[in-house]
Write a protein that holds these residues in place. Structure first.
Motif, PDB file in Angstrom:
ATOM      1  N   ASP A  12      11.133  12.161 -13.986  1.00  0.00           N
ATOM      2  CA  ASP A  12       9.709  11.603 -13.284  1.00  0.00           C
ATOM      3  C   ASP A  12       8.676  11.307 -13.610  1.00  0.00           C
ATOM      4  N   GLU A  13       8.506  10.988 -14.796  1.00  0.00           N
ATOM      5  CA  GLU A  13       7.454  10.073 -15.659  1.00  0.00           C
ATOM      6  C   GLU A  13       7.149   9.134 -15.277  1.00  0.00           C
ATOM      7  N   TRP A  14       7.599   8.318 -14.632  1.00  0.00           N
ATOM      8  CA  TRP A  14       8.355   6.545 -14.624  1.00  0.00           C
ATOM      9  C   TRP A  14       7.819   6.525 -13.365  1.00  0.00           C
ATOM     10  N   SER A  15       6.665   5.620 -13.576  1.00  0.00           N
ATOM     11  CA  SER A  15       6.092   5.518 -12.010  1.00  0.00           C
ATOM     12  C   SER A  15       6.962   3.774 -10.829  1.00  0.00           C
ATOM     13  N   ALA A  16       6.706   3.387  -9.854  1.00  0.00           N
ATOM     14  CA  ALA A  16       8.063   1.712  -9.976  1.00  0.00           C
ATOM     15  C   ALA A  16       6.671   1.316 -10.426  1.00  0.00           C
ATOM     16  N   ARG A  17       5.608   1.186 -10.547  1.00  0.00           N
ATOM     17  CA  ARG A  17       5.041   0.326 -11.065  1.00  0.00           C
ATOM     18  C   ARG A  17       5.424   0.021 -12.530  1.00  0.00           C
ATOM     19  N   GLN A  18       5.382   0.916 -13.605  1.00  0.00           N
ATOM     20  CA  GLN A  18       5.202   0.909 -14.685  1.00  0.00           C
ATOM     21  C   GLN A  18       7.253   0.164 -14.828  1.00  0.00           C
ATOM     22  N   LEU A  19       8.247   0.749 -13.931  1.00  0.00           N
ATOM     23  CA  LEU A  19       9.444  -0.061 -13.842  1.00  0.00           C
ATOM     24  C   LEU A  19       9.428  -1.383 -13.210  1.00  0.00           C
ATOM     25  N   GLY A  20       8.264  -2.237 -13.225  1.00  0.00           N
ATOM     26  CA  GLY A  20       8.418  -3.337 -12.452  1.00  0.00           C
ATOM     27  C   GLY A  20       8.649  -3.603 -11.132  1.00  0.00           C
ATOM     28  N   VAL A  21       8.759  -2.412 -10.456  1.00  0.00           N
ATOM     29  CA  VAL A  21       8.729  -2.728  -8.773  1.00  0.00           C
ATOM     30  C   VAL A  21       7.426  -3.906  -8.588  1.00  0.00           C
ATOM     31  N   HIS A  22       7.739  -4.584  -7.811  1.00  0.00           N
ATOM     32  CA  HIS A  22       6.513  -5.803  -7.453  1.00  0.00           C
ATOM     33  C   HIS A  22       5.392  -5.196  -6.129  1.00  0.00           C
ATOM     34  N   PRO A  23       4.190  -5.280  -6.233  1.00  0.00           N
ATOM     35  CA  PRO A  23       3.082  -4.280  -5.428  1.00  0.00           C
ATOM     36  C   PRO A  23       3.798  -4.989  -4.074  1.00  0.00           C
ATOM     37  N   ALA A  24       3.295  -4.480  -2.958  1.00  0.00           N
ATOM     38  CA  ALA A  24       3.487  -4.868  -1.390  1.00  0.00           C
ATOM     39  C   ALA A  24       2.192  -5.390  -1.038  1.00  0.00           C
ATOM     40  N   ILE A  25       2.179  -6.401   0.205  1.00  0.00           N
ATOM     41  CA  ILE A  25       1.630  -6.691   1.345  1.00  0.00           C
ATOM     42  C   ILE A  25       0.732  -5.707   1.622  1.00  0.00           C
ATOM     43  N   HIS A  26      -0.842  -5.647   2.068  1.00  0.00           N
ATOM     44  CA  HIS A  26      -1.149  -4.651   3.021  1.00  0.00           C
ATOM     45  C   HIS A  26      -1.411  -4.509   4.514  1.00  0.00           C
ATOM     46  N   GLY A  27      -0.501  -3.598   4.539  1.00  0.00           N
ATOM     47  CA  GLY A  27      -0.504  -3.618   6.105  1.00  0.00           C
ATOM     48  C   GLY A  27      -1.717  -3.878   7.235  1.00  0.00           C
ATOM     49  N   THR A  28      -1.739  -3.460   8.498  1.00  0.00           N
ATOM     50  CA  THR A  28      -3.150  -4.324   9.754  1.00  0.00           C
ATOM     51  C   THR A  28      -3.631  -2.715   9.725  1.00  0.00           C
ATOM     52  N   GLY A  29      -4.633  -3.494   9.321  1.00  0.00           N
ATOM     53  CA  GLY A  29      -5.769  -1.606   9.396  1.00  0.00           C
ATOM     54  C   GLY A  29      -6.374  -1.160   7.738  1.00  0.00           C
ATOM     55  N   THR A  30      -5.103  -2.065   6.727  1.00  0.00           N
ATOM     56  CA  THR A  30      -5.323  -1.649   6.012  1.00  0.00           C
ATOM     57  C   THR A  30      -6.387  -2.098   4.913  1.00  0.00           C
ATOM     58  N   PRO A  31      -7.326  -1.510   3.863  1.00  0.00           N
ATOM     59  CA  PRO A  31      -8.284  -2.417   3.188  1.00  0.00           C
ATOM     60  C   PRO A  31      -7.400  -3.266   2.119  1.00  0.00           C
ATOM     61  N   GLU A  32      -8.119  -3.989   1.592  1.00  0.00           N
ATOM     62  CA  GLU A  32      -6.765  -5.194   1.251  1.00  0.00           C
ATOM     63  C   GLU A  32      -8.036  -5.496  -0.006  1.00  0.00           C
ATOM     64  N   ASP A  33      -8.992  -4.797  -0.058  1.00  0.00           N
ATOM     65  CA  ASP A  33      -9.849  -5.508  -1.485  1.00  0.00           C
ATOM     66  C   ASP A  33     -10.007  -4.193  -2.513  1.00  0.00           C
ATOM     67  N   THR A  34      -9.260  -2.943  -2.152  1.00  0.00           N
ATOM     68  CA  THR A  34      -9.093  -1.879  -3.000  1.00  0.00           C
ATOM     69  C   THR A  34      -8.212  -2.476  -4.362  1.00  0.00           C
ATOM     70  N   GLY A  36      -5.860  -1.470  -4.882  1.00  0.00           N
ATOM     71  CA  GLY A  36      -4.719  -0.275  -5.269  1.00  0.00           C
ATOM     72  C   GLY A  36      -2.964  -1.138  -5.347  1.00  0.00           C
ATOM     73  N   PHE A  37      -2.238  -0.050  -5.598  1.00  0.00           N
ATOM     74  CA  PHE A  37      -0.810  -0.612  -5.913  1.00  0.00           C
ATOM     75  C   PHE A  37       0.098  -0.224  -5.168  1.00  0.00           C
ATOM     76  N   VAL A  38       0.379  -1.121  -3.910  1.00  0.00           N
ATOM     77  CA  VAL A  38       0.456  -0.999  -2.444  1.00  0.00           C
ATOM     78  C   VAL A  38       1.987  -0.745  -2.508  1.00  0.00           C
ATOM     79  N   LEU A  39       3.149   1.397  -2.403  1.00  0.00           N
ATOM     80  CA  LEU A  39       4.388   1.137  -1.719  1.00  0.00           C
ATOM     81  C   LEU A  39       4.619   1.520  -0.621  1.00  0.00           C
ATOM     82  N   PRO A  40       5.376   0.662  -0.040  1.00  0.00           N
ATOM     83  CA  PRO A  40       6.053   0.978   1.969  1.00  0.00           C
ATOM     84  C   PRO A  40       6.736   2.727   1.191  1.00  0.00           C
ATOM     85  N   GLU A  41       6.625   2.843   2.537  1.00  0.00           N
ATOM     86  CA  GLU A  41       7.864   3.416   2.611  1.00  0.00           C
ATOM     87  C   GLU A  41       9.299   2.596   2.597  1.00  0.00           C
TER      88      GLU A  41
END
Length: 659
Positions: A12-34, A36-41
């Protein structure tokens, strides 16, 4: 320096980012300049259910299991593994070694206690590294100890093929990955498809998650995960450079691609990229470049983040602490995967090899690039690189350097290098030196060296000795050598010795073949029948027990026998029967059958299918298919492509000048 021990932590203490999951593209209407690490459903598919079933069963078992999540770049392997561990092993601990040294430290310390997940994201970084064989052997030993324990790795299919491929039958090629092959034979593999099915695309989560919705709307052939990681856009950014710095950025990216696909596995130094790039540019582009600023602009283009997620070249983290290492770059995985197909027939320009010589210092990288140069007929370059490896203290390069000097006709220097290799603790050089002495007209000296090599464990020296014994008429001595080879486990050597015997004493060869088949698989005896089938007239072969012997082996699933019988069918004027057998052999894992199948397809006038098969053979690691393709293009009237492949690219260097 002892590697720092990576710490186990609850899953539970490991995040997706720490384990090497690639961040995803930002979707329509989502700010792209934040930033942040995007993890889709997450959309579960059939392979998720198979993987989770394996992990649940592993949790209840008393011994460890090795599970591989296998699939192409950006297919979602790491996300699949991450979600499965959280769903099935949430109350376990997980440890993630970042380097081969970190893995070795964990194994040495006995830190893989029961109810632990060993996370091997991109497992090839551990198993295909210079220390990979040692790590594979240690992991194999840990799998024999008490559990429950899960070793969970992700792996590209091409790396799986490379790590599990055995040396081709009848060759003297070294077995590069015996421990990795044995380890991976224990694995339960779950394959992640490259594309979403229509059913998966219809999942409600695809429509409601902004990133998934954007990826589904812009993907072709259901390749949603690749689009999520901006793979296609990244390829387009490479192939269609824009702006004044675009062509220079593409040149730098191409140099990085070629370095990776030809064996440079470590980080890429900026001076190497700057030096190599010039050969990928036109004369007009070089003339227009500002010497003071062009490389900075090229790097800016190569490091531009597409969709805010992925760049062709990225920063490389240091082994400890925060921040990126200065003046080094890493190539994006998806572009690396793309280049191995898109540029597999391309030879790097001279500037690339000069940059390797001047700026690459890692001896493992230099050795791999030297081998790549040699197989492409660039013998002078290869010699320079092997010399640099040897001067850096890696004396294993001396044998390769000596073989190049032999090819160039400088036997005196070759002998000096072989003796230098022997003095440095490389007994395999003795057999090469034996051949050199024999060719120089010194059979007595050759025989003395061959016995020394055999006593030191180089079984191939027995072939050299057998040739000497046969030449002296000592058939009994050759027979003793065959038995010695078989007892040492070298059936390839035993087959060769039986063939030597068959030339002068067929009855003795038959008896010897049966005697040395200690394992009951009749491999040596089968080889003798194959040799005789090549020498006999077709109708004579059809009437021998050799034909029925081979049919029995084929029916029993003997894969090498499939290709052998296919060759005999071909000789007998039955190309249709040969094709069917070659296809069965290829489907059973004998990738060398692809070249033979391609040759028959070309002879039948099916050039398009032949080209596809030759390219499949190249993907499987058969570099000699380059020469086959050159011939195919030449016969089809495509002289330009044929000449491009023929300029020193043949795998054996047969049409390239050695110096």
């Amino acid at each position: 320096m002892t590697a720092r021990l990576d710490r186990r932590r609850p899953v539970d203490e490991w995040s997706a980012r720490q384990l090497g999951v690639h961040p995803a593209i930002h979707g329509t209407g989502t700010p792209e300049d934040t930033g942040g690490f995007v993890l889709p459903e997450y959309v579960e598919r059939d392979h998720d259910r198979r993987l989770r079933d394996r992990l649940r069963r592993a949790a209840d078992r008393a011994h460890p299991v090795l599970v591989l999540v296998r699939g192409p770049s950006s297919a979602g392997k790491t996300r699949t593994a991450f979600e499965a561990v959280r769903a099935c092993l949430r109350d376990w601990e997980l440890v993630f070694p970042k380097t081969p040294g970190g893995l070795a430290a964990l194994l040495d310390a006995g830190a893989l206690v029961p109810r632990t997940v060993l996370w091997l994201n991109e497992a090839q970084n551990h198993l295909d590294s210079p220390a990979g064989e040692e790590a594979a052997a240690a992991l194999h030993r840990r799998l024999e100890e008490p559990g429950p324990l899960v070793v969970l790795g992700t792996l590209w299919p091409e790396y799986h093929r490379r790590l599990t491929a055995a040396p081709a039958s009848g060759t003297q090629a070294a077995d590069a990955h015996p421990h990795a092959r044995a380890l991976l034979a224990q694995a339960a593999a779950v394959d992640v498809p490259a594309s979403f099915t229509a059913e998966a695309l219809a999942d409600p989560r695809v429509g409601r998650d902004p990133s998934l919705a954007a990826a589904a709307a812009t993907s072709t052939d259901g390749q949603v995960t690749q689009t999520l990681a901006a793979g296609p856009q990244l390829v387009d950014h490479y192939w269609r450079p824009t702006g004044p710095q675009g062509p220079y950025g593409r040149a730098v990216i191409t140099a990085a691609m070629d370095a990776r696909r030809l064996g440079h596995s470590s980080r890429l130094p900026a001076p190497f990229l700057e030096s190599a790039a010039s050969g990928y540019l036109t004369a007009e582009q070089r003339a227009a470049a500002d010497p003071a600023t062009w490389f900075a602009g090229a790097l800016a283009y190569a490091r531009e983040r597409i969709k805010g997620v992925a760049a062709a070249l990225g920063p490389v983290a240091g082994p400890e602490g925060m921040g990126a290492l200065p003046d080094v770059h890493g190539l994006n995985d998806y572009l690396d995967h793309h280049a191995r197909t898109a540029r597999r027939l391309d030879v790097p320009p001279g500037s690339f090899w000069t940059a390797v010589r001047d700026h690459v210092t890692d001896t493992a990288d230099l050795s791999a690039l030297a081998e790549a140069a040699s197989t492409r007929g660039r013998f002078r370059i290869a010699a320079d690189l092997y010399r640099k490896v040897a001067d850096a203290g890696d004396t294993s390069a001396l044998g390769a350097l000596a073989r190049l000097r032999t090819k160039a006709g400088d036997t005196g220097e070759a002998e000096r290098l072989y003796r230098q290799a022997l003095a440095a603790g490389h007994p395999e050089a003795m057999t090469d030196l034996t051949r050199l002495r024999e060719e120089a007209g010194d059979p007595e000296g050759a025989e003395r060296l061959a016995w020394q090599a055999a006593d030191a464990g180089d079984i191939w020296a027995l072939v050299v000795l057998a040739q000497l014994r046969e030449g002296a008429g000592d058939f009994d001595g050759a027979e003793r050598l065959a038995h010695r080879a078989a007892r040492a486990g070298s059936y390839t050597v035993a087959r060769h010795l039986v063939r030597l015997r068959d030339v002068r004493d067929p009855e003795g060869a038959e008896r010897l073949a049966l005697e040395v088949d200690f394992d009951g698989k009749s491999r040596v005896h089968s080889n003798l029948w194959y040799v005789r089938g090549e020498l006999m007239e077709d109708e004579d072969w059809e009437r021998t027990e050799g034909e029925s012997h081979y049919r029995g082996l084929v029916d029993g699933g003997d894969v090498p026998a499939l290709s052998n019988l296919a060759r005999l069918r071909e000789k007998a004027g039955n190309p249709g029967g040969a094709e069917r057998l070659y296809r069965r052999a290829a489907d059973a894992g004998d990738t060398s059958a692809l070249r033979n199948l391609a040759r028959l397809r070309a002879a039948a006038g099916e050039a398009g299918e032949a080209e596809l098969l030759y390219r499949q053979a190249l993907d499987a690691g058969h570099v000699k298919a380059l020469a086959d393709l050159a011939q195919l293009y030449g016969e089809a009237g495509d002289a330009e492509r044929a000449q491009r492949l023929s300029r020193g690219l043949e795998a054996d260097g047969s049409q390239a000048q050695p110096w």
